[in-house]
Design an enzyme around this catalytic site. Structure first.
Site, PDB file in Angstrom:
ATOM      1  N   LYS A   1      36.262  94.463 -13.142  1.00 19.08           N
ATOM      2  CA  LYS A   1      35.648  94.992 -11.913  1.00 19.08           C
ATOM      3  C   LYS A   1      36.613  95.975 -11.284  1.00 19.08           C
ATOM      4  CE  LYS A   1      31.822  94.307  -9.503  1.00 19.08           C
ATOM      5  NZ  LYS A   1      30.508  93.803  -9.977  1.00 19.08           N
TER       6      LYS A   1
ATOM      7  N   ASP B   1      28.017  99.237  -8.416  1.00 17.26           N
ATOM      8  CA  ASP B   1      27.949  98.002  -7.623  1.00 17.26           C
ATOM      9  C   ASP B   1      27.707  98.493  -6.188  1.00 17.26           C
ATOM     10  OD1 ASP B   1      28.543  94.905  -7.949  1.00 17.26           O
ATOM     11  OD2 ASP B   1      29.535  95.467  -6.103  1.00 17.26           O
TER      12      ASP B   1
HETATM   13  P1  NDP Z   1      23.861  98.488  -2.686  1.00 19.60           P
HETATM   14  O1  NDP Z   1      25.030  99.283  -2.230  1.00 19.60           O
HETATM   15  O2  NDP Z   1      22.721  99.210  -3.327  1.00 19.60           O
HETATM   16  O3  NDP Z   1      23.266  97.635  -1.495  1.00 19.60           O
HETATM   17  C1  NDP Z   1      24.053  96.706  -0.810  1.00 19.60           C
HETATM   18  C2  NDP Z   1      23.210  96.055   0.271  1.00 19.60           C
HETATM   19  O4  NDP Z   1      23.924  94.954   0.804  1.00 19.60           O
HETATM   20  C3  NDP Z   1      22.935  96.974   1.441  1.00 19.60           C
HETATM   21  O5  NDP Z   1      21.711  96.614   2.022  1.00 19.60           O
HETATM   22  C4  NDP Z   1      24.091  96.684   2.354  1.00 19.60           C
HETATM   23  O6  NDP Z   1      23.854  96.992   3.725  1.00 19.60           O
HETATM   24  C5  NDP Z   1      24.240  95.197   2.176  1.00 19.60           C
HETATM   25  N1  NDP Z   1      25.622  94.800   2.438  1.00 19.60           N
HETATM   26  C6  NDP Z   1      26.729  95.224   1.783  1.00 19.60           C
HETATM   27  N2  NDP Z   1      27.826  94.674   2.313  1.00 19.60           N
HETATM   28  C7  NDP Z   1      27.396  93.897   3.316  1.00 19.60           C
HETATM   29  C8  NDP Z   1      28.049  93.068   4.241  1.00 19.60           C
HETATM   30  N3  NDP Z   1      29.394  92.935   4.236  1.00 19.60           N
HETATM   31  N4  NDP Z   1      27.282  92.378   5.138  1.00 19.60           N
HETATM   32  C9  NDP Z   1      25.929  92.523   5.148  1.00 19.60           C
HETATM   33  N5  NDP Z   1      25.256  93.312   4.297  1.00 19.60           N
HETATM   34  C10 NDP Z   1      25.976  93.976   3.395  1.00 19.60           C
HETATM   35  O7  NDP Z   1      24.455  97.383  -3.668  1.00 19.60           O
HETATM   36  P2  NDP Z   1      23.705  96.519  -4.782  1.00 19.60           P
HETATM   37  O8  NDP Z   1      22.311  96.247  -4.375  1.00 19.60           O
HETATM   38  O9  NDP Z   1      23.972  97.146  -6.086  1.00 19.60           O
HETATM   39  O10 NDP Z   1      24.564  95.167  -4.726  1.00 19.60           O
HETATM   40  C11 NDP Z   1      24.192  94.036  -3.933  1.00 19.60           C
HETATM   41  C12 NDP Z   1      24.831  92.788  -4.506  1.00 19.60           C
HETATM   42  O11 NDP Z   1      24.376  92.599  -5.857  1.00 19.60           O
HETATM   43  C13 NDP Z   1      26.364  92.787  -4.594  1.00 19.60           C
HETATM   44  O12 NDP Z   1      26.837  91.475  -4.400  1.00 19.60           O
HETATM   45  C14 NDP Z   1      26.618  93.208  -6.034  1.00 19.60           C
HETATM   46  O13 NDP Z   1      27.893  92.777  -6.487  1.00 19.60           O
HETATM   47  C15 NDP Z   1      25.501  92.464  -6.727  1.00 19.60           C
HETATM   48  N6  NDP Z   1      25.131  92.947  -8.062  1.00 19.60           N
HETATM   49  C16 NDP Z   1      24.799  94.238  -8.275  1.00 19.60           C
HETATM   50  C17 NDP Z   1      24.422  94.660  -9.538  1.00 19.60           C
HETATM   51  C18 NDP Z   1      23.952  96.037  -9.827  1.00 19.60           C
HETATM   52  O14 NDP Z   1      23.547  96.286 -10.962  1.00 19.60           O
HETATM   53  N7  NDP Z   1      23.946  96.962  -8.885  1.00 19.60           N
HETATM   54  C19 NDP Z   1      24.459  93.724 -10.682  1.00 19.60           C
HETATM   55  C20 NDP Z   1      24.748  92.352 -10.328  1.00 19.60           C
HETATM   56  C21 NDP Z   1      25.093  92.004  -9.056  1.00 19.60           C
HETATM   57  P3  NDP Z   1      24.442  98.349   4.375  1.00 19.60           P
HETATM   58  O15 NDP Z   1      23.560  99.441   3.883  1.00 19.60           O
HETATM   59  O16 NDP Z   1      24.379  98.138   5.845  1.00 19.60           O
HETATM   60  O17 NDP Z   1      25.848  98.473   3.869  1.00 19.60           O
HETATM   61  O1  2IT Z   2      27.995  92.572 -10.789  1.00 19.74           O
HETATM   62  C1  2IT Z   2      27.493  93.137 -11.776  1.00 19.74           C
HETATM   63  O2  2IT Z   2      27.106  92.518 -12.774  1.00 19.74           O
HETATM   64  C2  2IT Z   2      27.350  94.591 -11.733  1.00 19.74           C
HETATM   65  N1  2IT Z   2      27.661  95.212 -10.706  1.00 19.74           N
HETATM   66  C3  2IT Z   2      26.873  95.343 -12.939  1.00 19.74           C
HETATM   67  C4  2IT Z   2      27.986  95.547 -13.918  1.00 19.74           C
HETATM   68  C5  2IT Z   2      27.662  96.426 -15.081  1.00 19.74           C
HETATM   69  O3  2IT Z   2      28.612  96.691 -15.832  1.00 19.74           O
HETATM   70  O4  2IT Z   2      26.520  96.848 -15.279  1.00 19.74           O
END
Ligand code: NDP
Ligand code: 2IT
Length: 451
Positions: A130, A170
């Site tokens: 990461k 992420d």
């Molecule tokens: P995005 O940046 O697209 O969206 C993040 C969302 O979470 C936004 O709505 C944001 O609000 C909110 N958020 C972030 N930090 C905080 C905080 N400290 N408190 C409250 N709300 C918060 O990210 P993703 O959707 O890609 O990621 C969301 C989660 O999913 C993370 O935990 C990530 O690690 C996990 N994840 C993502 C993957 C991927 O493929 N993208 C794969 C697997 C897991 P705001 O706009 O106000 O910041």
């Molecule tokens: O938390 C996760 O699994 C991700 N942000 C996606 C990682 C990836 O390599 O696609």
């Protein structure tokens, strides 16, 4: 047979805490895994004598670096960047990059540790890593973001490679940022290679990668409900977040006949009792991702909804809940509220959104509860398929990829049952995921000897 002094779980965790001071998120992630693994290892002398868990909980390396960039006003700004390469026993390091002011070494170490188990669960050959920075993309111009991404990659490029370490997106890193980073990598190395995933479709990306995490979390939820003879038709869902994972989870729930009641961001949550349908989800996607707006503006576009400033949505009664924002956003009290309100299933889209108290509450209530390392693995799984397509220099069809994603999520569900079935109709998905992920990595490590 060698006689070894085993430390118990408490002794092990004392050591982890001592070696990782001021890293609460990392200690929390290790503890959640160790609770299950110690029980599993009880009669497995080799895992003890070879110190396998201790080795997985010590990253192969943590690279920390300075990222300088110039803002639009000509000021020189300095951020910290990291890449945590946790474990490459079963394949190249693989995992996302996060840009958020809350990013610390502890946060990235917990994420790289979790990723190691998650990637093993997909069945694809990927190790765990990461990276990220405490850079805050909010309020920055596109050119500022581009300059930051270029500067970040100017150091990162020497640590990554298609067979070494393959980052992706992420929080705060989506297709646009991957584009800027890939462009800089190619410029420095003169090498067009599958070094990042989540790329655009025109330049080596895979179909359905954007949707895969959210869709996968809902497929996993469906698998869990099916064990009780149920499905999502007519069920109410509470979702947190409004980014990539949250909006695609919402979309799949709607497609499968469920009703989504909430979404949120760091400012609070919106509650729409009429349900957040596809049209409203599209509005959120445009508003949050493309315009970088606030979720509270939803109530201006859809006046029947209400906005709850500074609150999380777990008090809204629901059948199923999907935390899809960030770590430790669902605490012990929230878990109790969800259970008391009749919530039957929780599928984590985010990484470690539930704190340890919450995990213990869900386990004690014996509801269907999937930890992120199992339920959000769809994203990295399709990243793995993107790597395969890049190696083949071909692009696979959407239907093929959709089917592979579904199959991988079912496969992970089966692994959880294999190691988590507690009898009496209760499956401990946390235990199942931890043991299945651990076993694969541990057995590979045993084969390599002491390295
Ligand atoms: P995005 O940046 O697209 O969206 C993040 C969302 O979470 C936004 O709505 C944001 O609000 C909110 N958020 C972030 N930090 C905080 C905080 N400290 N408190 C409250 N709300 C918060 O990210 P993703 O959707 O890609 O990621 C969301 C989660 O999913 C993370 O935990 C990530 O690690 C996990 N994840 C993502 C993957 C991927 O493929 N993208 C794969 C697997 C897991 P705001 O706009 O106000 O910041
Ligand atoms: O938390 C996760 O699994 C991700 N942000 C996606 C990682 C990836 O390599 O696609």
């Amino acid at each position: 047979m060698a006689v070894t002094d085993h430390v118990d779980l408490n002794g092990f965790m004392e050591g982890v805490k001592k070696r990782n001071p001021h890293q609460p998120e990392f200690v929390q992630a290790v503890q959640e895994v160790a609770e299950d693994i110690f029980e599993f290892m009880e009669d497995k002398e080799e895992y003890h004598s070879q110190q396998i868990l201790r080795r997985i909980a010590e990253p192969d390396r943590v690279v920390s670096f300075r990222v300088c960039w110039e803002d639009d006003a000509g000021n020189i700004r300095v951020q910290r960047g990291w890449r945590v390469q946790n474990n490459n026993a079963i394949g190249p390091y693989k995992g996302g990059i996060r840009f958020h002011p809350s990013v610390t070494e502890s946060v990235l170490k917990f994420l790289a540790f979790e990723q190691t188990f998650k990637n093993a669960l997909t069945g694809l050959p990927m190790g765990g890593g990461k990276g990220g920075s405490n850079f805050n993309p909010k309020g920055k111009s596109v050119r500022e973001i581009m300059r930051f991404c270029q500067s970040f990659m100017t150091e990162l490029y020497r640590h990554i490679g298609a067979d070494i370490d393959v980052p992706a997106g992420d929080i705060g890193v989506g297709g646009r940022e991957i584009g800027f980073m890939f462009g800089q990598y190619k410029r420095i190395t003169n090498n067009f290679t599958g070094v990042l995933t989540g790329k655009g479709l025109e330049w080596g990306g895979s179909l359905i990668r954007t949707e895969a995490t959210g869709y996968g979390a809902v497929y996993f939820l469906e698998n869990m409900l099916a064990t009780k003879g149920e499905n999502l038709e007519g069920k109410t869902a509470v979702i947190s977040g409004s980014g990539n994972v949250a909006t695609h989870a919402a979309e799949k729930i709607v497609q499968l006949g469920g009703k989504v009641l909430t979404l949120s961001d760091s400012g609070g949550f919106i509650h729409d009792p009429d349900g957040i349908d596809q049209e409203k989800i599209d509005w959120v996607k445009t508003h949050k991702t493309h315009r970088r707006g606030r979720i509270e503006e939803y109530v201006e576009a859809f006046p029947k909804a209400t906005f709850h400033a500074g609150k999380t949505p777990w008090g809204v009664p629901c059948d199923v809940a999907l935390p899809c924002a960030t770590q430790n956003e669902l605490l012990g009290e929230d878990a109790k509220t969800l259970v008391a309100n009749g919530c039957r299933a929780v599928s984590e889209g985010a990484n470690m959104p539930t704190d340890l108290d919450g995990v213990h509450t869900f386990k004690a209530a014996k509801i269907l509860y999937a930890p992120g390392k199992a339920s959000n693995a769809g994203g990295v799984a399709v990243s793995g398929l993107e790597m395969s397509q890049n190696s083949e220099r071909r692009s696979w069809k959407e239907e093929e990829l959709q089917q592979m994603l579904k199959d991988i999520m079912s496969g992970i569900h089966n692994s959880c049952i294999r190691y988590g079935d507690q009898g009496g109709g209760y499956i401990d998905y946390v235990k199942g995921a931890n043991i299945a992920g651990f076993k694969k990595v541990a057995d590979a490590m045993l084969a390599f000897g002491v390295v």
